[in-house]
Scaffold this motif. Structure first.
Motif, short mmCIF file in Angstrom:
data_model
loop_
_atom_site.label_atom_id
_atom_site.label_comp_id
_atom_site.label_asym_id
_atom_site.label_seq_id
_atom_site.Cartn_x
_atom_site.Cartn_y
_atom_site.Cartn_z
N GLU A 224 -4.13 -11.66 -5.24
CA GLU A 224 -3.54 -10.19 -5.56
C GLU A 224 -3.77 -9.04 -5.26
O GLU A 224 -3.35 -8.09 -4.05
CB GLU A 224 -3.31 -10.08 -6.37
CG GLU A 224 -1.78 -10.79 -7.08
CD GLU A 224 -1.48 -10.00 -8.72
OE1 GLU A 224 -0.57 -9.59 -9.52
OE2 GLU A 224 -2.62 -10.71 -8.79
N LYS A 225 -5.82 -8.99 -4.98
CA LYS A 225 -6.38 -7.30 -4.85
C LYS A 225 -6.41 -7.94 -2.67
O LYS A 225 -6.15 -6.79 -2.71
CB LYS A 225 -7.39 -8.08 -4.92
CG LYS A 225 -8.75 -6.80 -4.63
CD LYS A 225 -10.13 -6.60 -5.60
CE LYS A 225 -11.03 -5.59 -5.54
NZ LYS A 225 -12.32 -6.45 -6.10
N GLY A 226 -6.93 -8.57 -2.62
CA GLY A 226 -6.55 -9.06 -0.76
C GLY A 226 -5.40 -8.77 -0.34
O GLY A 226 -5.93 -7.98 0.99
N LEU A 227 -4.43 -9.06 -1.32
CA LEU A 227 -3.64 -8.82 -0.23
C LEU A 227 -2.30 -7.59 -0.70
O LEU A 227 -0.93 -7.58 -0.15
CB LEU A 227 -2.52 -10.08 -0.34
CG LEU A 227 -2.77 -11.21 0.68
CD1 LEU A 227 -2.17 -12.55 0.73
CD2 LEU A 227 -3.51 -11.10 2.08
N LYS A 228 -2.87 -6.32 -1.43
CA LYS A 228 -2.52 -5.53 -2.07
C LYS A 228 -1.90 -4.55 -0.73
O LYS A 228 -0.71 -3.53 -0.63
CB LYS A 228 -3.08 -4.85 -3.17
CG LYS A 228 -2.19 -3.64 -3.83
CD LYS A 228 -2.92 -3.50 -4.80
CE LYS A 228 -1.95 -2.51 -5.69
NZ LYS A 228 -3.10 -1.55 -6.79
N ASN A 229 -2.55 -4.09 -0.33
CA ASN A 229 -2.94 -3.44 1.09
C ASN A 229 -2.94 -3.72 2.19
O ASN A 229 -4.02 -3.76 2.55
CB ASN A 229 -3.55 -2.01 0.56
CG ASN A 229 -3.61 -1.46 -0.60
OD1 ASN A 229 -2.12 -1.25 -0.76
ND2 ASN A 229 -4.70 -0.65 -1.77
N THR A 230 -1.84 -4.00 3.45
CA THR A 230 -2.01 -4.44 4.49
C THR A 230 -1.78 -2.99 5.58
O THR A 230 0.00 -2.46 4.88
CB THR A 230 -1.72 -5.80 4.75
OG1 THR A 230 -0.18 -5.97 4.05
CG2 THR A 230 -2.67 -6.89 4.05
#
Length: 335
Positions: free
Chosen positions: A216-222
């Protein structure tokens, strides 16, 4: 689309199943406690790696786990030997995922084992992908469930049957649901060690919850939400974290994409600012490299975790999933 490849059993395969089960019947009277080995451990047979991992993590020291799919073998195409079939009848518990491995489904149905656990029946299956390998899952929260329900109604199947995408273990949340069901099944099969199974289940669920939080944290802002992969096994993962999966070969990793599909993917790669074409460890990377070469993209591994290979030796489910997260963060331009 159902995962159904080379599903028509040959006469030899059917005969092997029958002979194997006859062998079990003949020797079962000489065995010790039903479903336990000489050390008193519950004999658990897992169909392939994601089931094996659950059995080992939850069963701990009280189980002896064997797997039908050896390392490096593509699980969809598994054919059972008479010895493997015979071994099923001696199991205290069989853990499998119905609809993924037809040879296993057939053998389990004929094994006569009291405690069998279909992991597909412990969560909700949905439809992902098409014949062209395109993920048509809607952005609406309820669309996957609605589609799966409609499919089940049309075919007369429930969700424990091969009516949906079976790759549920690639979503840590769904895998956690399955883990809880497996824990309860082990408690029922071996009540003397129920407390240990409960404790181990809670520990595993904690690990999976932590993994979910990392995704969730790693792919929140891409920079982009789209990724291209040869095997469209990541529909549940994409849905969970708001990504868009574009599969080259659909749910069937061995199918060949059409020329029009390849052209569509070239356009998608340009429009959605895709940087990477992913391939997996157990099938050829030829198609991925062809598409990457035509579009000037990079290639990388996104492991569907259908089996631990020599390349992932020493790693387990959590570690490989963390590697998948790192690969996605890099490819999607995580910020």
């Amino acid at each position: 689309m159902n995962v159904r490849r080379r599903l028509i059993p040959t006469a030899a395969t059917a005969g092997a199943v029958a002979l194997g089960l006859m062998a079990v019947s003949a020797c079962s009277s000489s065995s010790g406690a039903a479903g336990k080995n000489g050390d008193g451990k519950l004999e658990v047979v897992a169909s392939f790696y994601p089931m094996q991992f659950l059995a080992e993590e939850i069963g701990g020291d009280h189980v002896s786990v064997s797997t039908l799919t050896k390392p490096g073998v593509e699980p969809h195409d598994l054919e059972l030997s008479p010895k493997q079939t015979a071994g099923l009848g001696e199991a205290g518990l069989i853990l499998y995922l119905k609809g993924l491995q037809p040879a296993v489904d057939e053998a389990v149905a004929q094994s006569g084992v009291k405690n069998t656990v279909d992991a597909a029946g412990l969560t909700h299956l949905e439809e992902h992908g098409t014949e062209a390998g395109h993920d048509e899952h809607s952005d609406e929260e309820h669309s996957g469930e609605q589609h799966a329900d409609e499919h089940a109604a049309e075919d007369g199947h429930d969700h424990s049957e091969a009516g949906g995408d079976p790759h549920v273990w690639l979503d840590p949340v769904k895998y956690s649901e399955i883990a809880k069901g497996v824990g309860k099944a082990l408690e029922k099969a071996d009540p003397d060690h129920a407390a240990a199974y409960q404790k181990n289940t809670e520990a595993l669920v904690g690990k999976l919850d932590g993994l979910h939080e990392k995704f969730e944290k790693g792919l929140k802002n891409t920079g982009t939400r789209t990724f291209i992969t040869t095997h469209a096994a990541f529909g549940y993962l994409a849905e969970r974290y708001g990504l868009k999966q574009e599969g080259i070969s659909g749910l069937d990793p061995d199918s060949e994409p059409s020329l029009s599909r390849m052209k569509d993917l070239q356009k998608t790669a340009k429009d959605d600012k895709v940087t990477t074409v992913f391939f997996e460890t157990l099938v050829s990377d030829k198609t991925a490299k062809t598409l990457a070469g035509d579009t000037g993209l990079k290639t990388d591994v996104l492991d569907p975790l259908e089996g631990i290979t020599d390349k992932s030796e020493g790693a387990d489910y959590v570690e490989v999933m963390e590697s998948n997260l790192a690969a996605l963060e890099k490819a999607l331009g995580a910020k």
